[in-house]
Scaffold this motif. Structure first.
Motif, PDB file in Angstrom:
ATOM      1  N   ARG A  59       0.859  -1.187   0.000  1.00 44.00           N
ATOM      2  CA  ARG A  59       0.000   0.000   0.000  1.00 44.00           C
ATOM      3  C   ARG A  59       0.893   1.233   0.000  1.00 44.00           C
ATOM      4  N   LEU A  60       0.300   2.366  -0.326  1.00 39.47           N
ATOM      5  CA  LEU A  60       1.000   3.642  -0.223  1.00 39.47           C
ATOM      6  C   LEU A  60       0.932   4.116   1.225  1.00 39.47           C
ATOM      7  N   GLU A  61       2.063   4.380   1.828  1.00 41.63           N
ATOM      8  CA  GLU A  61       2.080   4.710   3.251  1.00 41.63           C
ATOM      9  C   GLU A  61       1.551   6.109   3.543  1.00 41.63           C
ATOM     10  N   ASP A  62       1.672   7.030   2.591  1.00 38.62           N
ATOM     11  CA  ASP A  62       1.313   8.426   2.866  1.00 38.62           C
ATOM     12  C   ASP A  62       0.126   8.918   2.041  1.00 38.62           C
ATOM     13  N   HIS A  63      -0.596   7.999   1.376  1.00 35.65           N
ATOM     14  CA  HIS A  63      -1.715   8.384   0.522  1.00 35.65           C
ATOM     15  C   HIS A  63      -2.840   7.367   0.676  1.00 35.65           C
ATOM     16  N   ASP A  64      -4.061   7.816   0.405  1.00 36.12           N
ATOM     17  CA  ASP A  64      -5.211   6.927   0.481  1.00 36.12           C
ATOM     18  C   ASP A  64      -5.430   6.124  -0.796  1.00 36.12           C
ATOM     19  N   LEU A  65      -4.749   6.480  -1.867  1.00 42.48           N
ATOM     20  CA  LEU A  65      -4.919   5.774  -3.131  1.00 42.48           C
ATOM     21  C   LEU A  65      -4.497   4.313  -2.983  1.00 42.48           C
ATOM     22  N   ARG A  66      -5.311   3.416  -3.539  1.00 38.02           N
ATOM     23  CA  ARG A  66      -5.007   1.980  -3.530  1.00 38.02           C
ATOM     24  C   ARG A  66      -4.571   1.564  -4.927  1.00 38.02           C
ATOM     25  N   PHE A  67      -3.833   0.464  -5.015  1.00 37.65           N
ATOM     26  CA  PHE A  67      -3.326   0.053  -6.322  1.00 37.65           C
ATOM     27  C   PHE A  67      -3.131  -1.459  -6.378  1.00 37.65           C
ATOM     28  N   SER A  68      -3.006  -1.953  -7.600  1.00 40.14           N
ATOM     29  CA  SER A  68      -2.686  -3.358  -7.831  1.00 40.14           C
ATOM     30  C   SER A  68      -1.885  -3.450  -9.119  1.00 40.14           C
ATOM     31  N   LEU A  69      -0.883  -4.321  -9.126  1.00 47.30           N
ATOM     32  CA  LEU A  69       0.012  -4.504 -10.265  1.00 47.30           C
ATOM     33  C   LEU A  69      -0.031  -5.955 -10.713  1.00 47.30           C
ATOM     34  N   SER A  70      -0.092  -6.173 -12.019  1.00 47.36           N
ATOM     35  CA  SER A  70      -0.001  -7.530 -12.561  1.00 47.36           C
ATOM     36  C   SER A  70       0.806  -7.469 -13.846  1.00 47.36           C
ATOM     37  N   HIS A  71       1.641  -8.491 -14.078  1.00 43.26           N
ATOM     38  CA  HIS A  71       2.329  -8.563 -15.356  1.00 43.26           C
ATOM     39  C   HIS A  71       2.439 -10.018 -15.801  1.00 43.26           C
ATOM     40  N   SER A  72       2.317 -10.211 -17.093  1.00 42.12           N
ATOM     41  CA  SER A  72       2.402 -11.538 -17.701  1.00 42.12           C
ATOM     42  C   SER A  72       3.063 -11.379 -19.056  1.00 42.12           C
ATOM     43  N   GLY A  73       4.213 -12.026 -19.237  1.00 37.27           N
ATOM     44  CA  GLY A  73       4.933 -11.860 -20.491  1.00 37.27           C
ATOM     45  C   GLY A  73       5.291 -10.409 -20.701  1.00 37.27           C
ATOM     46  N   VAL A  84      -1.711  -1.912 -14.397  1.00 37.81           N
ATOM     47  CA  VAL A  84      -1.755  -1.235 -13.104  1.00 37.81           C
ATOM     48  C   VAL A  84      -3.166  -0.703 -12.902  1.00 37.81           C
ATOM     49  N   ALA A  85      -3.778  -1.060 -11.788  1.00 39.57           N
ATOM     50  CA  ALA A  85      -5.088  -0.522 -11.413  1.00 39.57           C
ATOM     51  C   ALA A  85      -4.908   0.382 -10.203  1.00 39.57           C
ATOM     52  N   THR A  86      -5.572   1.527 -10.219  1.00 41.79           N
ATOM     53  CA  THR A  86      -5.565   2.443  -9.077  1.00 41.79           C
ATOM     54  C   THR A  86      -6.989   2.873  -8.783  1.00 41.79           C
TER      55      THR A  86
END
Length: 237
Positions: free
Chosen positions: A100-114, A119-121
């Protein structure tokens, strides 16, 4: 959201998602030079994890993915990419907790394949997953791990159609588990994400959405499946 600092970044249309949700796509093979030029934005943990890869191709993909992530987060928060502190959630779940981001409320997720990086935020918990089509042997190995209703639906399909359907289910399931912060620490057979054309809603408070990725430019073809899961309130279902 501006993605101008990442060359070639594509923002995906996500029908059914709430207004604060953004999903972007990058192609790692086009960004190796860019990533090497900005890799100072990575923190010590990311550098150590990148250096631990045995193969140079895997290291490059990791560096690209995490440089893309930091620049996407920078575009949404206004903070410099290298100043963002990525820490585990509190309380942490499992051996590799969702960052998570320690200093922000924004949430995120990362995925990579090949070659693909997603990136989702969002201003809510979110999970994203992209999977290249599984081969028939891998699909049959994954099948017993799924929910009993999913297994029954998939077993009823012609063998030639099963790998694509299994890959779709797995992308939905991974996106849900990542959004929930549990990863595969949670048994993938518990939640029925749906093996049909429309994702299910197995867990109250979460919505799963299939993602359509743009085709690869030129004659080459990629067979991939991608899914997004977002946290929703009762009145947003």
């Amino acid at each position: 959201m501006s993605g101008s600092t990442v060359p070639g970044l594509v923002e995906l249309a996500v029908p059914g998602a709430l207004a604060d949700v953004r999903v972007v796509l990058a192609r790692a093979s086009l960004l190796n030079g860019w990533a090497e030029s900005v890799r100072d934005c990575l923190d010590d943990d990311e550098r150590a994890r990148g250096a631990a890869f045995r193969f140079e191709s895997d290291r490059r993909r990791f560096v690209v993915a995490h440089c893309v992530l930091r620049h996407v987060l920078s575009a949404r928060t206004g903070a410099a990419p290298g100043s963002l502190r990525l820490g585990p959630p509190v309380p942490a779940q499992g051996p590799r907790p969702k960052p998570r981001l320690e200093d922000h409320d924004l949430r995120f997720s990362l995925s990579h394949s090949g070659d693909l990086v997603l990136v989702a935020t969002a201003e809510r918990e979110v999970g994203v997953d992209v999977e290249h089509l599984q081969d028939p042997v891998a699909a049959e190995e994954v099948l017993p791990l799924l929910h009993p209703a999913e297994i029954a639906t998939l077993r009823a399909l012609p063998a030639a159609d099963r790998p694509a359907a299994v890959t779709t289910v797995w992308a939905r399931k991974e996106s849900l588990l990542k959004a929930m912060g549990s990863g595969l620490f949670r048994d993938p057979s518990v939640d029925e994400v749906g093996a049909g054309p429309v994702p299910g809603r197995p867990v109250t408070g979460w919505r799963i959405l299939d993602l359509d990725l743009p085709p690869v430019p030129g004659p080459a073809r990629e067979d991939v499946r991608a899914a997004l899961t977002v946290r929703v309130l009762p009145d947003q279902r």
